[in-house]
Structures are given as structure tokens and as C-alpha cells.
Enzyme design. Structure first.
Site, PDB file in Angstrom:
ATOM      1  N   SER A 144       0.826  -1.206   0.000  1.00  0.00           N
ATOM      2  CA  SER A 144       0.000   0.000   0.000  1.00  0.00           C
ATOM      3  C   SER A 144       0.853   1.246   0.000  1.00  0.00           C
ATOM      4  O   SER A 144       1.842   1.347   0.742  1.00  0.00           O
ATOM      5  CB  SER A 144      -0.909   0.017   1.239  1.00  0.00           C
ATOM      6  OG  SER A 144      -1.719   1.177   1.253  1.00  0.00           O
ATOM      7  N   HIS A 300     -44.749  10.488  10.270  1.00  0.00           N
ATOM      8  CA  HIS A 300     -43.885   9.316  10.169  1.00  0.00           C
ATOM      9  C   HIS A 300     -44.541   8.126  10.861  1.00  0.00           C
ATOM     10  O   HIS A 300     -44.568   7.018  10.326  1.00  0.00           O
ATOM     11  CB  HIS A 300     -42.520   9.586  10.829  1.00  0.00           C
ATOM     12  CG  HIS A 300     -41.632  10.475  10.020  1.00  0.00           C
ATOM     13  ND1 HIS A 300     -40.260  10.355  10.028  1.00  0.00           N
ATOM     14  CD2 HIS A 300     -41.915  11.495   9.182  1.00  0.00           C
ATOM     15  CE1 HIS A 300     -39.736  11.258   9.227  1.00  0.00           C
ATOM     16  NE2 HIS A 300     -40.713  11.967   8.705  1.00  0.00           N
TER      17      HIS A 300
END
Length: 392
Positions: A144, A300
Site C-alpha cells: 500500500s 412518520h
């Protein structure tokens, strides 16, 4: 947005590398005893991550002992260790019993100047040597470029091609300081994907709040492995959160995610790590936050009672959790109040529910109220006969 079917098809093949026992140890205040590490590793293994990454064996004598003992536990998940791209570090990793070695070296001009002082040609020569060393012992090896998104892309591609030829099983794209955004991540990972045939790993920090979004963009662009930690703990503001990223994958393909991960164990895992790290599970933590499945607004609640998917993209039952409808506030609606009455075995008609809702709102305008206050109003109104059609 309807998920791309090609992305959906890849969810089951994505590999998660959890680095709570490496990156998480870099979190301010974290200090895991060996017994803690074993418990975390077993939790992660049971949850279903593919890899568990531990601190470098050259960090300290205790780190080396911990790595050796956890590598010998016989976990289903492969045990990795994260070391500098140096031959001595790699040899220590090989001797530890780890099944894979994650090599890292800074590739940005800042890190080349102020960290290790090597130019790209030197990095390439050392990387090839160390990759070949690790690969010759039959271990998985990742190379990496640290601080990838402040590195020259041409340098990264040159290094990654050479790493693949040298025997790297995957290359790592690392947003080490959280500078990247999802569009940039997608473009870079897609470019890397077009350059190498080996696997690609993404590691993203959360300094600017983009870790989960960036990790998902990397996955969409072709990354095969993603680094996570429990609750996202790690250096500074941490990295991609395991739970949050799995929740993101769940939206793409819930069936594949449920088949691969023990979702119901997530809350216990996060609570355990939070306790060890000396923090609380954040109020807005995806899935396991205290209010993650609490619904309050009247409109809701009405829709939720009819069809939960109207305001839930995650099914709490799949995570071993339950939703709740909060009625103790001035925003409540009569459908929620009537639902609460039903939970108390009190049957209300619409008129009665509406009248009680007005009383609850009036009280909530005066002071903060609790569910106990609502329940008391329901029972008092029923007992007194003040509510029409109430079954007492």
C-alpha cells in the site's frame, strides 16, 4: 436510487478487513489487554469479517506476543499484521504465524520528505524485495502507498504494477488523512482497477466525515477489500466503521449481507469495544445508536404503523433490534397514541384518540413528558369515562 445490479452482484464477493486490533489501538485512550484482544477477535470472527489485522510485531514485545497467540487461535478469519515495507519488519511478521502481511510506505511528497526520506525509485526497489520475501513464504501480501490521495497517481500506478509483478496479492489505496471525497475515490480506484489485475484494498480515514461514503465509492469502482474498525475507532477521527459500512452494503443487497454476517451480534460487539475504548456508542451511530429505530413525527408514525419500509431502509429485526414509536412529545399524532393505547390493551376509536392526543400535546407544550405520563393520561381518561368508546 436503485442499486447498480453489477454492484449488487459483487456484494457477496467483497472482503472485509477489520483492523480494530491495529488501527483501533491507535485511537486516543485505547489500550487493549491480551484478553480483550482475544475477545474482540472472537467477536469479529463470529460476526463474519474475512480478515483481522493486528499491530506490527516490531511495535513492542507485547504486540509480538499478542499477534503470535491470536494467530494460533484457529479463527476462521485470516490474521494479518501491518508492517513497514522493510525486510526486518517483514521477517518478524513471517515468524509471527500471521497468514498475511500488509506492507505500507508513504508515497506522497510530504511523507517521502518528512517520514522516510526515500524517492520513488528507492521505494520501488525496496518494495519489490520485501514483497518477494513475503510471497516466498506462501503468505498473502499487500503493498500500500500511504497517503495515496496526495501522491502522484502516475507514481502509484508504476509502483502497483511492479508490486503485482513481484507477487503482491493486492495493492492498497489509502486515504490516510481523510482528504478524499467519493468522486475522487471512485476515479482513482477505477484507474487502479484498469492498471492491475490483482485485488485492491481501500483504507479511508474519517477526518472530514467521508470514510463510509469513500469506502463505498471504492467498492463501486472495483475495490475487492475494504478496511473497517468497530465504531470506526482509529488514529484521530478514525476510519470506516464496520457497522455503518455493513449497513450501507445491506441497502444494496440485504440477502447477501444477512447470509454472510451475524447482524444480530453487532450491538454486543460495538458495546464491548466502546467500553474498552472508554467511549459511548454515538447517538447517531448507524443501526445501534440509541435512537436508530425510534420514530417521532406524527406523519412518520402513521406511515410506519401501516408499512415500516416507508421510513426505514434497514429492518431492525434483521439486526436483533426493535423499532419504537415515541408518543411523549408535542409532535405526536393520534395514530401513534391509538397504537400506544392498543399496547396497553386499551381500545380507542378515532375520536377518543384525537382528544387524548390534544391533551398530550397541551401537556408537552408546558413541560417535557415521558411515556409514563402518556400512559397515565390514557388510563385516567379510560377510568373516568372521558374518552368515548374506550374499553375499560
Amino acid at each position: 436510487m436503485i442499486p447498480n445490479p453489477l454492484v449488487r452482484a459483487r456484494v457477496d464477493s467483497l472482503r472485509l478487513i477489520d483492523t480494530t486490533l491495529r488501527e483501533g489501538e491507535q485511537f486516543a485512550g485505547a489500550c487493549f489487554a491480551f484478553e480483550d484482544k482475544v475477545e474482540i477477535a472472537r467477536h469479529l470472527d463470529a460476526f463474519g469479517v474475512d480478515y483481522i489485522e493486528l499491530t506490527s510485531p516490531v511495535s513492542s514485545s507485547q504486540s509480538r506476543r499478542d499477534l503470535e497467540r491470536i494467530a494460533a487461535l484457529g479463527l476462521r478469519a485470516k490474521v494479518l499484521t501491518h508492517v513497514r515495507c522493510r525486510a526486518d519488519d517483514a521477517r518478524a511478521a513471517i515468524e509471527s504465524g500471521a497468514q498475511g502481511v500488509d506492507l505500507v510506505i508513504g508515497t506522497s511528497s510530504l511523507l517521502r520528505r518528512f517520514s522516510h526520506g526515500k524517492d520513488i525509485e528507492q521505494i520501488l526497489a525496496e518494495a519489490v524485495e520485501v514483497i518477494q520475501l513475503v510471497a516466498s513464504h506462501g503468505l498473502e501480501v499487500r503493498f500500500s502507498g500511504e497517503d495515496s490521495f496526495r501522491s502522484e497517481l502516475a507514481d502509484l500506478l508504476w509502483l502497483y504494477r511492479a508490486a503485482e509483478v513481484a507477487g503482491a496479492h493486492r495493492v492498497g489505496v489509502a486515504d490516510t488523512v481523510g482528504v478524499a471525497d467519493p468522486l475522487t475515490v471512485f476515479d482513482v480506484v477505477r484507474t487502479v482497477r484498469g492498471t492491475v489485475r490483482c485485488d485492491i484494498e481501500f483504507h479511508g480515514h474519517n477526518d472530514t466525515g467521508c470514510a463510509v461514503a469513500n469506502a463505498f465509492a471504492a467498492f463501486q469502482a472495483g475495490a475487492t477489500h475494504v478496511d473497517t474498525s468497530v465504531l470506526g475507532i482509529g488514529e484521530r477521527n478514525g476510519i470506516t466503521s464496520l457497522g455503518a459500512f455493513v449497513a450501507r452494503l445491506y441497502v444494496v443487497d440485504s440477502e447477501a449481507v444477512r447470509g454472510r454476517y451475524d447482524l444480530a451480534s453487532l450491538r454486543e460487539l460495538e458495546r464491548y469495544v466502546a467500553r474498552l475504548a472508554g467511549v459511548e456508542v454515538p447517538f447517531n451511530n448507524p443501526v445501534t445508536g440509541p435512537c436508530a429505530f425510534t420514530h417521532r413525527a406524527g406523519i412518520h408514525a402513521k406511515a410506519m404503523l401501516a408499512e415500516p419500509s416507508t421510513y426505514e431502509v434497514l429492518d431492525p429485526g434483521h439486526f436483533g433490534l426493535e423499532r419504537s414509536i415515541d408518543v411523549a412529545h408535542r409532535l405526536t399524532g393520534w395514530n401513534a397514541v391509538r397504537h400506544r393505547a392498543g399496547q396497553l390493551a386499551i381500545a380507542l376509536d378515532e375520536q377518543g384518540a384525537r382528544e387524548l392526543t390534544l391533551r398530550i400535546k397541551a401537556l408537552a407544550d408546558v413541560r417535557a413528558i415521558s411515556e409514563d405520563d402518556v400512559d397515565a393520561l390514557l388510563r385516567d381518561a379510560t377510568a373516568s369515562g372521558a374518552v368515548p368508546e374506550a374499553v375499560r
